[in-house]
Design a protein around this motif. Structure first.
Motif, PDB file in Angstrom:
ATOM      1  N   ASP A 175       0.842  -1.203   0.000  1.00 18.45           N
ATOM      2  CA  ASP A 175       0.000   0.000   0.000  1.00 18.45           C
ATOM      3  C   ASP A 175       0.875   1.251   0.000  1.00 18.45           C
ATOM      4  O   ASP A 175       0.602   2.209  -0.725  1.00 18.45           O
ATOM      5  CB  ASP A 175      -0.921   0.031   1.237  1.00 18.45           C
ATOM      6  N   LEU A 176       1.935   1.246   0.821  1.00 15.61           N
ATOM      7  CA  LEU A 176       2.842   2.397   0.884  1.00 15.61           C
ATOM      8  C   LEU A 176       3.542   2.597  -0.458  1.00 15.61           C
ATOM      9  O   LEU A 176       3.647   3.724  -0.940  1.00 15.61           O
ATOM     10  CB  LEU A 176       3.871   2.221   2.003  1.00 15.61           C
ATOM     11  N   ARG A 177       4.003   1.501  -1.069  1.00 22.55           N
ATOM     12  CA  ARG A 177       4.674   1.590  -2.371  1.00 22.55           C
ATOM     13  C   ARG A 177       3.718   2.203  -3.403  1.00 22.55           C
ATOM     14  O   ARG A 177       4.081   3.104  -4.145  1.00 22.55           O
ATOM     15  CB  ARG A 177       5.134   0.206  -2.830  1.00 22.55           C
ATOM     16  N   ASP A 178       2.466   1.730  -3.421  1.00 18.08           N
ATOM     17  CA  ASP A 178       1.465   2.249  -4.366  1.00 18.08           C
ATOM     18  C   ASP A 178       1.147   3.717  -4.090  1.00 18.08           C
ATOM     19  O   ASP A 178       0.941   4.503  -5.023  1.00 18.08           O
ATOM     20  CB  ASP A 178       0.174   1.422  -4.298  1.00 18.08           C
ATOM     21  N   THR A 179       1.096   4.102  -2.807  1.00 13.29           N
ATOM     22  CA  THR A 179       0.825   5.491  -2.442  1.00 13.29           C
ATOM     23  C   THR A 179       1.954   6.395  -2.923  1.00 13.29           C
ATOM     24  O   THR A 179       1.707   7.447  -3.516  1.00 13.29           O
ATOM     25  CB  THR A 179       0.637   5.630  -0.910  1.00 13.29           C
ATOM     26  N   PHE A 180       3.201   5.974  -2.682  1.00 15.10           N
ATOM     27  CA  PHE A 180       4.340   6.755  -3.171  1.00 15.10           C
ATOM     28  C   PHE A 180       4.293   6.871  -4.689  1.00 15.10           C
ATOM     29  O   PHE A 180       4.556   7.938  -5.246  1.00 15.10           O
ATOM     30  CB  PHE A 180       5.671   6.137  -2.732  1.00 15.10           C
ATOM     31  N   ALA A 181       3.958   5.779  -5.378  1.00 13.75           N
ATOM     32  CA  ALA A 181       3.875   5.804  -6.845  1.00 13.75           C
ATOM     33  C   ALA A 181       2.819   6.804  -7.298  1.00 13.75           C
ATOM     34  O   ALA A 181       3.035   7.558  -8.253  1.00 13.75           O
ATOM     35  CB  ALA A 181       3.564   4.408  -7.381  1.00 13.75           C
ATOM     36  N   ALA A 182       1.684   6.844  -6.601  1.00 11.75           N
ATOM     37  CA  ALA A 182       0.613   7.791  -6.946  1.00 11.75           C
ATOM     38  C   ALA A 182       1.070   9.236  -6.758  1.00 11.75           C
ATOM     39  O   ALA A 182       0.577  10.140  -7.427  1.00 11.75           O
ATOM     40  CB  ALA A 182      -0.631   7.516  -6.103  1.00 11.75           C
ATOM     41  N   ILE A 196       8.575   6.719  -7.634  1.00  9.70           N
ATOM     42  CA  ILE A 196       8.486   5.341  -8.122  1.00  9.70           C
ATOM     43  C   ILE A 196       9.447   4.383  -7.418  1.00  9.70           C
ATOM     44  O   ILE A 196       9.059   3.306  -6.995  1.00  9.70           O
ATOM     45  CB  ILE A 196       8.744   5.284  -9.655  1.00  9.70           C
ATOM     46  N   ASN A 197      10.708   4.764  -7.287  1.00  8.99           N
ATOM     47  CA  ASN A 197      11.737   3.825  -6.807  1.00  8.99           C
ATOM     48  C   ASN A 197      11.982   3.927  -5.303  1.00  8.99           C
ATOM     49  O   ASN A 197      13.075   4.264  -4.872  1.00  8.99           O
ATOM     50  CB  ASN A 197      13.048   4.044  -7.566  1.00  8.99           C
ATOM     51  N   ASP A 255       9.538  17.101  -0.978  1.00  9.29           N
ATOM     52  CA  ASP A 255      10.873  17.663  -1.207  1.00  9.29           C
ATOM     53  C   ASP A 255      11.910  16.591  -0.886  1.00  9.29           C
ATOM     54  O   ASP A 255      12.614  16.675   0.117  1.00  9.29           O
ATOM     55  CB  ASP A 255      11.056  18.906  -0.324  1.00  9.29           C
ATOM     56  N   THR A 256      11.990  15.575  -1.742  1.00  7.78           N
ATOM     57  CA  THR A 256      12.847  14.415  -1.461  1.00  7.78           C
ATOM     58  C   THR A 256      14.326  14.763  -1.394  1.00  7.78           C
ATOM     59  O   THR A 256      15.089  14.056  -0.759  1.00  7.78           O
ATOM     60  CB  THR A 256      12.625  13.304  -2.512  1.00  7.78           C
TER      61      THR A 256
END
Length: 166
Positions: free
Chosen positions: A48-55, A59-60, A107-108
């Motif tokens: 879920d976290l991976r998909d949220t970040f992708a949204a 992506i990586n 702001d990564t």
């Protein structure tokens, strides 16, 4: 009887977290939880976290980063656990710091600014969506620089204190 007593204590602990927030805040957290619970199983996990970040355009995301986030919880992350974690994170923080942390997610590289076009797109497509007029008002009150960057640190200060820093 001991089992019943333990249930009441647990119930008291979970209802206690709900008393930390007003109804509108709880509703906002519920909306955020629902957005993050991508597979709609009632729990937030690594996928879920991976998909949220992708949204959000990231992506990586490293598996270790996702595992570290999930490990912050005492167990599976249902809504009550999610709310408790936010309650613990927000306890003792002032609104400026809270808002600053929200912007820092975007702001990564830690530059202190976000591309205005990027934040406009996020504000108009995620959660409580901004209208074109609300975006126009925000940028009128707080215009991006000549490179199209929004200084979110100064914006947070203005939001919480009502005037620009020198």
């Amino acid at each position: 009887a001991p089992r019943r007593a333990r249930k009441r204590v647990e119930g008291g602990a979970s209802s206690n977290v709900f008393s930390m927030f007003d109804q509108s805040q709880i509703q906002e957290f519920k909306e955020a939880f629902t957005i993050m619970d991508q597979n709609r199983d009632g729990f937030i996990d690594k996928e879920d976290l991976r998909d949220t970040f992708a949204a959000l355009g990231r992506i990586n995301v490293k598996n270790e980063e996702l595992e570290a986030m999930v490990k912050e919880a005492p167990g599976p992350i249902n809504f009550t656990v999610f709310l408790t974690m936010f309650g613990e994170k927000l306890k003792g923080t002032d609104p400026e710091e809270t808002i600053l942390h929200a912007f820092k997610v975007f702001d990564t590289e830690g530059k202190g600014f976000i591309k205005a076009d990027f934040i406009k797109e996020k504000l108009m497509t995620q959660a409580d969506r901004f209208s074109e007029e609300e975006i126009r008002q925000m940028f009128a009150a707080f215009p991006p620089d000549v490179c199209g960057n929004l200084d979110y640190r100064n914006l947070c200060y203005v939001i919480t204190h009502g005037e620009e820093k020198d």
